[in-house]
Design an enzyme around this catalytic site. Sequence first.
Site, PDB file in Angstrom:
ATOM      1  N   TYR A 100      36.936  52.812 107.849  1.00  0.00           N
ATOM      2  CA  TYR A 100      38.122  51.983 107.666  1.00  0.00           C
ATOM      3  C   TYR A 100      39.272  52.895 107.247  1.00  0.00           C
ATOM      4  CZ  TYR A 100      41.497  48.727 105.766  1.00  0.00           C
ATOM      5  OH  TYR A 100      42.662  48.037 105.522  1.00  0.00           O
ATOM      6  N   GLU A 183      46.830  50.049 110.518  1.00  0.00           N
ATOM      7  CA  GLU A 183      45.411  49.961 110.185  1.00  0.00           C
ATOM      8  C   GLU A 183      44.527  50.273 111.382  1.00  0.00           C
ATOM      9  OE1 GLU A 183      43.302  46.572 107.683  1.00  0.00           O
ATOM     10  OE2 GLU A 183      43.225  46.072 109.809  1.00  0.00           O
TER      11      GLU A 183
END
Length: 361
Positions: A100, A183
């Site tokens: 992530y 992201e």
Amino acid sequence: MKLLEHEARKIFAEHGIPVPAGSVIRSPGELATVMDTLGDRIVLKAQVEVGGRGKKGGVLVADRSNAQELASRLFSMEIGGIPVREVLAVEYLDIRHEYYLSISVDRSRKCALILFSDQGGVDIESLARDRPDALRRAAIPVLMDRVPPFMIRDLLSGAPAEIGDVINRLYSVFCRKDALLAEINPLVMTPAGLYAADAKLVIDDNALRRQGIAQNRDLTEREREAEKHGFSYVELKGDIGVIGNGAGLTMATLDLIQYYDGSAANFLDVGGGADQERVMHAVRLVAADPSVRVIVVNLLGGITRCDEVARGIIAAGVSQPVIVRLAGTNEKEGREILRSSGYQMLDSMEEAVRAAVEATR
Ligand code: GDP
Ligand code: MN
């Protein structure tokens, strides 16, 4: 404004972040040509700005035998209430590990916040809650044009070093694109190297012009109309429409609605010196929200004249009841104008808000 995955990944690619080969299709029929370039196994991804798309059935792995059928299924779906009009078809990645990575604006620290985890692919909120130690952070002052090596080392702490390069490239996307959020979830390791398997980019609404984006797609039709008139207008979930002048008075009205157990459908700040015309547009705009069952107008007459406001309310001629509290310049005249047209004007904002909440019961 939120970009779609295919828009965000194009920008990522332009900044040297590796993304899987792929293209956007607008009908299942376009799949045939795409399959030839992407190989036998592909991933079909609905292009809707909805979180957790995968879990909602918006990300499907397909092969030659079923790709057409799965694409048709995606195009007939609604995800989070949004119909699927575009599908991104990408080569299937042989994922060995999911990471992530995100960069967002940390408002309290006035800096960019990088989050990294070697437990990617999952919902980040639940990761932060269940395994906070698996999420590493670095706050970097926005004047820095690169993420310094010591921060990269702390963030990665053992994860493959080449991720450092992706962090820096994502950081330059974040800065150059005036992003509030950039992201990659998941950032994946495959036998062929690292790839951004998903892409998310949220551009600061105040920077759209600089970014060459003509229109904010995230606005509703009413929000766009409000922008045109220069009103501050926000939509909420309740059933009371709110019009005030000045942020303070408008917020106080919202607080009172909450206090009396009501809920606002929206609020609109007409700003200072609103004339009849402006008030009319404001009332019509708020009334156009189908969830609005009653409107409370709470205005202080300073430069704004109460008689102008009263005429504007009457000129709007909306179907919902309008409960009015006006105080200040030409208050008496305003009251008289409203009364003669059958509108009720209350003396205090408490009374007006209570009457509005009552009307929704
Ligand atoms: P999201 O649900 O909207 O975040 O959609 P993602 O693009 O992140 O996809 C959801 C999940 O599908 C990912 O976390 C992966 O686990 C899986 N996935 C997506 N693309 C691939 C791929 O090419 N290969 C494999 N094995 N899994 C994939
Ligand atoms: Mn994702």
